[in-house]
Write an enzyme that holds these catalytic residues in place. Structure first.
Site, PDB file in Angstrom:
ATOM      1  N   LEU A  82      -9.949  12.040 -25.429  1.00  0.00           N
ATOM      2  CA  LEU A  82     -10.980  11.737 -24.440  1.00  0.00           C
ATOM      3  C   LEU A  82     -11.038  10.253 -24.113  1.00  0.00           C
ATOM      4  CD1 LEU A  82     -13.874  13.961 -25.860  1.00  0.00           C
ATOM      5  CD2 LEU A  82     -12.404  14.461 -23.902  1.00  0.00           C
ATOM      6  N   GLY A  83     -10.660   9.412 -25.071  1.00  0.00           N
ATOM      7  CA  GLY A  83     -10.740   7.977 -24.835  1.00  0.00           C
ATOM      8  C   GLY A  83     -10.410   7.216 -26.096  1.00  0.00           C
ATOM      9  N   GLY A  90     -11.243   3.424 -32.945  1.00  0.00           N
ATOM     10  CA  GLY A  90     -10.333   4.544 -33.000  1.00  0.00           C
ATOM     11  C   GLY A  90     -10.478   5.479 -31.820  1.00  0.00           C
ATOM     12  N   VAL A 107     -10.992   9.105 -29.615  1.00  0.00           N
ATOM     13  CA  VAL A 107     -11.928  10.226 -29.612  1.00  0.00           C
ATOM     14  C   VAL A 107     -11.231  11.417 -28.976  1.00  0.00           C
ATOM     15  CG1 VAL A 107     -14.188  11.050 -28.872  1.00  0.00           C
ATOM     16  CG2 VAL A 107     -13.875   8.630 -29.405  1.00  0.00           C
ATOM     17  N   LYS A 160     -14.395  11.577 -33.384  1.00  0.00           N
ATOM     18  CA  LYS A 160     -13.935  10.186 -33.417  1.00  0.00           C
ATOM     19  C   LYS A 160     -13.166   9.973 -34.718  1.00  0.00           C
ATOM     20  CE  LYS A 160     -16.954   6.723 -33.653  1.00  0.00           C
ATOM     21  NZ  LYS A 160     -17.850   5.647 -33.215  1.00  0.00           N
ATOM     22  N   ASP A 201     -24.177  -2.923 -29.454  1.00  0.00           N
ATOM     23  CA  ASP A 201     -22.942  -2.726 -28.679  1.00  0.00           C
ATOM     24  C   ASP A 201     -23.208  -1.820 -27.485  1.00  0.00           C
ATOM     25  OD1 ASP A 201     -20.297  -3.214 -28.090  1.00  0.00           O
ATOM     26  OD2 ASP A 201     -19.520  -1.609 -29.346  1.00  0.00           O
TER      27      ASP A 201
END
Length: 847
Positions: A538-539, A544, A546, A560, A657
């Site tokens: 997914l990304g 790390g 996902v 994740k 974040d």
């Protein structure tokens, strides 16, 4: 001579008919065509016409309920442009019209009225209007509020449907009581789904010492929410996960005036009191093309008011559900054993004051009545009705109760304070996940009895356990001890570290049951993601990749997998598990579990089908999906989630974040804050902290955090402001605009030139929204001011977003615009050691 066209007879007749039909459809009702949102004295509407609010969400006119066996007509307000008829307000609910002759108009006395074909007045706003009939008008607002206004007095509101609610509670509507006028705004149910006449149930606020939400059947209570503690109603199961944390406000002057309202980013969201006496929260799902039920009250048989009678406690997952509190016995054993618990329970041993009175009445003296009473603590309870307030603090609350002979129980909640009960206790329930500690007064002999019983039960159990342990030890000598699996040691380390991180933030009784968090096997997650194949990726996050996965039972998940090379795996995993396992909010992503096996560290989340916000904002093809109203909803949703982190959750959490890639979108494009690996848990008395290890993402980091390591709520507000400006513009903060300015500098330039609205993404800009866009730009600039104390807190940001108040503070120059440096310069000028990947920055600074 002009040429003459001749048609055959049949053709000419058809042509005339077509012309007549077109004329009829185009001119029959200018309101029906133009969608006007108001009625004046000279422009009434008949049965075939309607009003449509400007946003197109609500429509007002005549309707017949779906599936009704009659053709009765009612004047009401309903949701427009959805396939399911959903009426939210009815005028002539008890006086329907038998045909289509009805008219809605402004009468000679200036009131809004509903009349039939014989000009009989069936309903009226019934206001003593002191102006002429042509001086009032009716306006259907975008909120679904129908207002009668005085046209000569700056639009003074003379009457509004929100002050006369029926079965639906809409965003920005108020329910409550007025101690001065004795006005009580409550919901009232329909008689049935096909009959909108007045039903048997009402729902509203009861102005007790601590306000509660109640449902009545006629005048008899059927359900109650428990007291309001400033954030939630504490008598609701799993209260921390409920939407009452999301936009609800309750105000009380402690003199009988109580009001409750809520805001929500979408008006396609409401509460409804159904004919069966239950309150449902509903929101419209475009993908499902139907109303989704969020919560329902009452939700279990135990929610029924006073189900177990006096001193009886209801346990939803036990059979039978009703039990007498320890120290009490059924008032009538025969009825109780037959399942009739309404008569409740009675005290087995008299309290000290009662014993003293009995001694005195029998001619006794001295004695002192024996040892003092004590308290039995019941954890995770729905507290009884009729609590009284004491000004005592948490330490003195038990003493205040003991010193009062009529006090039968006490409880303490941080949002409420010390609560006392006098007399019999009614409507108690045992919860599994939430609730508070209820301390019930018992005679000293009862407390001793329970202690002796505990010893009698515990002693043989301990003896058996000891013998078993000896046998196991002897047996183990015959076998070589196998090494403990790495997964178990890692899990043990995780839980130990989690307990360290959470210690001091909550009392032991409130700490989350960390070991109940599901631990997934690595092989299960590998199989669910097809061995972490690229097509399921997914990304890529800072720690790390996902992956999308699907568990054996069919549930879709996001996994994740923390990178081994990052050197940050276990610390961030532990931090994220600690933080997010304690949080439940509609605008925060939900953690389902984790996996620690060998070198593998994985986190398992709910799957978000629309992925992250940045995937839409910065993609030229997908930008069009996010229209202005959707972007506004996303901004408000992020604020709601952030407010929960800062103020409304049991912990005070700074995210550290916050950025567009960490905002995930559900199937309806509602935002959820994710990635809590860098989040910091504050203690109750902490407002800010500093760190030697600056972590976060460049462009979103506040100046005091990036340069000095100081972070607080205002650090997250800075990041929020950057996200606001990115949402409005559809451009990254790192993107260079004209004259090589980054986004913040560019926005500041536009603001000073009076062209703030031109920042808007061209795919969403519309002159109708220009004022709203300018206000949002101003809010974004207020959030990114250089000095932390100049920035608003999140609750103020929500207020600015959701009100029409345009008198907002003038923003000061933002940090990056003032410095005017590029990313590279900013890094080079610092003495920090910087490591940058594609999304995150980590800096170690000597202090």
């Amino acid at each position: 001579m002009e040429p003459v066209m001749v048609f055959p007879v049949n053709t000419s007749r058809r042509f005339v008919v077509v012309l007549l039909l077109l004329a009829a459809f185009s001119c029959f009702s200018p309101r029906l065509c133009s969608g006007e949102d108001r009625i004046t004295f000279s422009t009434p509407i008949n049965d075939s016409e309607t009003l449509l609010c400007k946003s197109g969400i609500f429509r007002f006119g005549f309707f017949t309920p779906v599936n009704s066996t009659t053709r009765l007509r009612y004047a009401g307000i309903w949701y427009d442009k959805i396939p399911i008829q959903t009426v939210v307000w009815v005028a002539n609910k008890d006086t329907p019209i038998n045909d289509t002759s009805g008219v809605i108009s402004i009468s000679d006395d200036g009131n809004l009225v509903v009349t039939d074909g014989r000009n009989r007045r069936l309903w009226s706003t019934n206001v003593n209007v002191t102006v002429a009939s042509n001086a009032t008008w009716v306006h259907l607002m975008d909120t679904g509020n129908l207002m009668l206004q005085d046209n000569r007095n700056n639009g003074e509101i003379l009457w509004e449907s929100f002050k006369h609610p029926y079965n639906s509670f809409l965003p920005r509507m108020n329910l409550g009581t007025d101690g001065r006028t004795k006005e009580n705004l409550r919901l009232t149910s329909w008689r049935s789904d096909q009959d909108p006449s007045t039903g048997n149930y009402t729902a509203g606020l009861a102005p007790y010492t601590f306000p509660e939400l109640l449902i009545w059947k006629n005048t008899v209570p059927q359900w109650r929410s428990g007291p309001w503690n400033g954030q939630v109603f504490i008598g609701l199961p799993d209260m921390d996960s409920l939407l009452f944390l999301d936009g609800f406000n309750l105000n009380s002057d402690n003199q009988g005036t109580v009001s409750m309202s809520y805001t929500n980013g979408s008006f396609m969201y409401h509460f409804n009191l159904d004919p069966d006496g239950a309150i449902y929260q509903r929101d419209w799902s475009t993908s499902m093309r139907g109303w989704r039920i969020g919560v329902r009250f009452p939700s279990t048989p135990c929610d029924a008011y006073a189900r177990c009678g006096q001193y009886g406690s209801c346990h939803p997952r036990e059979d039978p559900p009703c039990k007498c509190v320890k120290g009490f016995v059924p008032r009538n054993n025969t009825e109780w054993n037959a399942g009739n618990w309404s008569n409740g329970c009675v005290r087995r041993a008299p309290l000290q004051c009662e014993r003293q009175r009995n001694v005195s009445s029998n001619g006794g003296g001295g004695g002192g009545g024996g040892k003092r009473d004590g308290f039995l603590k019941l954890q995770k309870m729905k507290v009884p009705i009729s609590a009284e307030q004491s000004l005592a603090n948490e330490q003195n609350c038990p003493k205040v109760c003991l010193d009062n002979c009529s006090c039968t129980a006490y409880a303490y909640d941080r949002g409420i304070g010390c609560m006392l009960w006098n007399g019999n206790l009614l409507d108690m329930q045992s919860f599994l996940g939430s609730g508070i500690d209820l301390n019930i007064r018992l005679a000293h002999s009862e407390l001793q009895t329970h202690g002796k019983r505990a010893i009698m039960i515990t002693a043989p159990v301990v003896g058996v356990a000891f013998v078993a342990a000896v046998c196991v030890l002897l047996a183990c000598r015959k076998f070589k001890k196998r090494p403990e699996p790495q997964k178990d040691r890692s899990a043990e380390l995780l839980f130990k570290r989690m307990e360290e991180l959470t210690s001091g933030n909550e009392s032991a009784s409130n700490q989350v049951k960390l070991k109940e968090l599901p631990l997934f096997e690595f092989q299960v997650l590998a199989t669910s993601t097809d061995n972490f194949s690229l097509r399921n990726k997914l990304g890529q996050g800072g720690f790390g990749p996902v992956y999308k996965g699907k568990l054996p039972e069919g549930q879709e998940i996001a996994v994740k997998r923390l990178s081994r090379a990052s050197g940050q795996g276990l610390e961030e995993l532990m931090n994220e598990v600690v933080v997010i396992s304690k949080l439940q909010h509609r605008n925060l992503v939900k953690l389902l579990g984790c996996c620690i096996e060998g070198e593998e560290r994985l986190l398992v989340y709910e799957y978000m089908p629309k992925k992250s916000l940045d995937a839409y904002l910065f993609d030229p093809l997908k930008q069009k999906i996010l229209d202005w109203k959707t972007r506004l909803n996303i901004m408000e949703g992020i604020c709601r989630g952030l407010l929960y982190l800062h103020r409304d959750s049991r912990l005070k959490i700074i995210h550290r974040d916050l950025k567009a890639s960490n905002i995930l979108l559900d199937e309806n494009l509602n935002p959820k804050i994710s990635d809590f690996g860098l989040a910091r848990v504050f203690r109750a008395n902490e407002d800010e902290a500093n760190t030697r290890r600056v972590v976060g993402t460049y462009g979103y980091m506040s100046p005091e955090y990036a340069m000095e390591g100081i972070f607080s709520e205002k650090s997250d507000v800075f990041s929020l402001g950057v996200i606001f400006l990115e949402i409005i513009s559809g451009r990254r903060n790192s993107h260079k605009e004209e004259n090589n300015l980054n986004l913040l500098a560019y926005v500041w330039k536009l603001w000073n030139e009076g062209e703030a609205a031109s920042l808007a993404d061209r795919v969403v800009f519309d002159e109708r929204f220009e004022k709203e866009i300018t206000k949002c730009v101003q809010i974004g600039l207020l959030c990114v001011q250089e000095v932390a104390n100049d920035r608003p807190n999140v609750s103020t940001v929500i207020w600015m977003l959701t009100t029409e108040n345009t008198n907002l503070p003038e923003p000061k120059q933002p940090f990056i615009a003032k410095r005017g440096v590029s990313e590279a310069e900013s890094s080079d000028q610092s003495s920090q050691k910087v490591s940058i990947n594609d999304v995150s920055l980590t800096a170690v600074t000597g202090r």
